[in-house]
Scaffold this motif. Structure first.
Motif, short mmCIF file in Angstrom:
data_model
loop_
_atom_site.label_atom_id
_atom_site.label_comp_id
_atom_site.label_asym_id
_atom_site.label_seq_id
_atom_site.Cartn_x
_atom_site.Cartn_y
_atom_site.Cartn_z
N GLY A 1 0.84 -1.20 0.00
CA GLY A 1 0.00 0.00 0.00
C GLY A 1 0.87 1.24 0.00
O GLY A 1 0.68 2.17 -0.80
N ALA A 2 1.86 1.25 0.88
CA ALA A 2 2.74 2.42 0.99
C ALA A 2 3.56 2.59 -0.29
O ALA A 2 3.76 3.71 -0.78
N ARG B 1 1.36 3.99 -3.04
CA ARG B 1 1.05 5.42 -2.83
C ARG B 1 2.20 6.32 -3.30
O ARG B 1 1.99 7.44 -3.71
N ARG B 2 3.42 5.80 -3.22
CA ARG B 2 4.57 6.61 -3.64
C ARG B 2 4.68 6.73 -5.16
O ARG B 2 5.41 7.58 -5.66
#
Ligand code: GLU
Ligand code: MG
Length: 650
Positions: free
Chosen positions: A76-77, A80-81
């Motif tokens: 997820g992280a 998002r980047r």
């Protein structure tokens, strides 16, 4: 690991009812796309790699390692980047401790692109690492040595032998990807379709203190007798898909200039799958035991084997249509290029109706047979929202079956309405510990495709011999001990015969001379040459001398080739051999084949340090100095624009 359709997964009983529908429409969808795209040509070489990572937690005080089930948060992280020019793309994988990364955009046809690979892999590793806690590590290991041992995950969970998707005695469902229902559905449906849990048996390495015979008792884990019956003496027994698809690999996909080139490269690279599996072998430990094999291949093949007893030939055919001689995950059964047809000597199971449908629509013999062969399989996951599709636009049903045929090579039609062309995926390799090594294996394969096309090389041998080579490739120390079937002469002075001509010849004189074309060789001979046989390295070096390359790229690529050459000669160890020797020399090792938590901890600590380049391992890798680039130099990108323009005009 394949197609991620959105929606609600159907049960196996429901999926089974739609199997015919999926096959029929899947083939229709292929035919529609084929007609639209078969003439597509002048695509340029684009290519990319895929690396699968595992998230490992180190407990330094207890000398214990565990797999962290946090892939969903990490993914997820990472996602998002991602911005437009972000250098990587992230994908979910089978387990909740796995993350897959690919370059943000594909590499192209310039030599300078070979010099971007390692840097990009490094960036990807750093990106994942930056999201982890201090004692966690993003590791490119093929098999976690304690996979399936008590408490191998963090948080740890009890396996549930009587409920859930896997019903494993060793592997809790919580370790399967929790972000997308596909993975648990596949696990359940493979088990239900087969009619019992999958059975994985891997020969144990018989050391001086290994029990003889080696028979484990599973009653304390809740076995009702199924495991005891399935486990073969002197084998490490495993019982679910996670033991296979929970392993990592290194794959390469490339775009060919048209369908014919894709078919040719598919065939030529098929013959090299066993050698690259042996050269990249990195997995001598399963479920906490040293094995007598060193590559994951047969483990995954057994781990996703959804064939029923009838299909495996253990019972007469009643419910099922075919006897099937291989798992869905296995080596390919037929060559696809015109020159390949004489070497297709395996009796191939295929769906006659689908074959006829393909032939009637103008798809040629070899390709029709290939597809009708892939489509003997049932869909093993289906989403209710996806049952009815528009066959002129959608390809989900086609992809459903295609992407759950996990074979050594994959032939990929262009996706609908995209500017992507015909592609081929090279799938056998095990993942290496460092970015340098992974870059070396990837560059070796892509460069080899250029060499094959430029020098019109021919590696074809009967496909049954490729199967034999695959078996040899998994064995202990295959690089040094194995003998592989290989062509005596790979340099041809002619193009492969036309399809029609070849088929006619094959029927008239069933290729008597083929048996004289190949012989048994060691990997060292195949790669480095011997006597009259030139060896692949010298052809690759000749190619390198013939193309214009900037100094940094040349220097990098030559070091990559050197790694492959030294691994082939045995001067450098394979990762598997190195791991085996570490265990063998560990003070806690009792020579009973057991790889304890403390041994695994020390082993993985060494792997992590090597991956981070904070320690040298001269047995595995020489000291190198690549100037892997971040971006391609301006002059080169101008040249690329020019090349693209030129190839469009041609
Ligand atoms: N992890 C699997 C392997 O080791 C491949 C999964 C995929 O197709 O991405 O072969
Ligand atoms: Mg993958």
């Amino acid at each position: 690991m394949g197609l991620l359709s959105e929606g609600s997964p159907l049960t196996w009983e429901e999926t089974k009812r739609h199997a015919e529908h999926v096959r029929k429409h899947g083939i229709k969808q292929f035919i529609t796309q084929y007609k639209k795209l078969k003439q597509r040509t002048r695509d340029v070489l684009y290519w990319g790699d895929e690396v699968e990572y595992m998230l490992v937690k180190f407990d330094h005080s207890k000398k214990k390692t565990q797999l962290c089930l946090k892939a969903q948060d990490v993914l997820g992280a990472l996602v998002r980047r991602q911005t437009k020019d972000y250098p990587a793309t992230w994908h979910p994988e089978y387990a909740d401790y796995m993350v897959e990364g690919t370059p943000g955009k594909p590499y192209g046809c310039l030599m300078a692109h070979f010099n971007l690979v390692e840097r990009n892999m490094k960036l990807r590793r750093e990106e994942i690492q930056s999201l982890l806690e201090p004692n966690e590590e993003a590791m490119s290991i093929t098999v976690f040595p304690r996979l399936g041992c008590p408490n191998f995950t963090l948080p740890s969970f009890e396996p549930t032998p009587t409920s859930g998707s896997s019903r494993s005695l060793f592997f809790p469902d919580e370790a399967i990807n929790s972000g997308h229902p596909r993975f648990r559905t596949l696990t359940r449906n493979i088990r239900e379709r087969r009619g019992e849990k999958v059975i994985i048996n891997v020969p144990v390495y018989k050391d001086i203190n290994t029990e003889d015979p080696f028979i484990e008792d599973f009653s304390a884990l809740g076995d009702d007798g199924e495991a005891q019956r399935a486990a073969k003496p002197d084998n490490i027994y495993m019982d679910c898909m996670g033991f296979g698809m929970g392993n990592s690999c290194l794959q390469v996909t490339f775009q060919a200039c048209n369908i014919d080139e894709a078919r040719l490269l598919y065939d030529q690279l098929t013959t090299l799958c066993p050698m690259l599996l042996a050269l990249s072998a990195a997995s001598p430990i399963y479920r906490g035991h040293l094995a007598d094999i060193e590559a994951r291949w047969t483990v995954i093949a057994q781990g996703v084997d959804d064939r029923t007893k009838e299909e495996r030939g253990l019972e007469p055919l009643k419910e099922n249509k075919f006897r099937i001689n291989k798992s869905r995950y296995d080596s390919i059964d037929s060559y696809l290029s015109p020159g390949g047809c004489c070497y297709n000597d395996i009796e191939m199971v295929y769906d006659k109706d689908l074959y006829k449908q393909l032939r009637d629509e103008g798809v040629d013999e070899l390709l029709s047979r290939h597809l009708a062969h892939l489509f003997i399989r049932d869909p093993i996951s289906l989403f209710s929202e996806k049952i009815d599709q528009n066959d002129d636009e959608d390809t989900d049903h086609f992809e459903n079956i295609q992407s759950t045929n996990w074979q050594t090579m994959r032939f990929k039609p262009p996706p609908p309405n995209s500017d992507i062309g015909w592609r081929v995926e090279f799938r056998p390799m095990e993942v290496q510990l460092t970015d340098f090594e992974n870059a070396a294996y990837v560059v070796f394969i892509v460069l080899l495709t250029r060499v094959i096309l430029t020098f019109k090389l021919n590696f074809l041998i009967p496909i049954s011999k490729v199967d034999e080579n695959m078996k040899t490739a998994s064995k202990r120390d295959a690089v040094r001990q194995g003998r592989f079937y290989f062509r005596k002469d790979v340099v041809t002075d002619c193009s492969p015969p036309e399809a029609a001509e070849c088929m006619v010849n094959c029927e008239k004189t069933p290729c008597k001379c083929i048996a004289d074309e190949y012989t048994l060789m060691s990997i060292d001979e195949i790669i480095n040459g011997k006597g009259d046989f030139v060896g692949l390295m010298s052809l690759m070096n000749k190619y390198m001398d013939s193309v214009e390359t900037d100094v940094d790229t040349r220097c990098t690529v030559l070091q990559y080739l050197q790694l492959i050459s030294k691994r082939a000669s045995g001067e450098l160890m394979t990762t598997a051999r190195w791991i085996r020797e570490l265990v063998n020399n560990h003070p806690d090792y009792k020579h009973d084949s057991v790889v304890s938590d403390s041994i695994a901890y020390d082993l993985l600590s060494k792997c992590a340090a090597f991956s981070r380049e904070s320690t040298d391992v001269p047995e595995l890798l020489f000291s190198y100095s690549t100037k892997s680039a971040d971006t391609i130099p301006l002059a080169v990108s101008k040249a690329q624009e020019y090349y693209h323009e030129k190839s469009k005009k041609k």
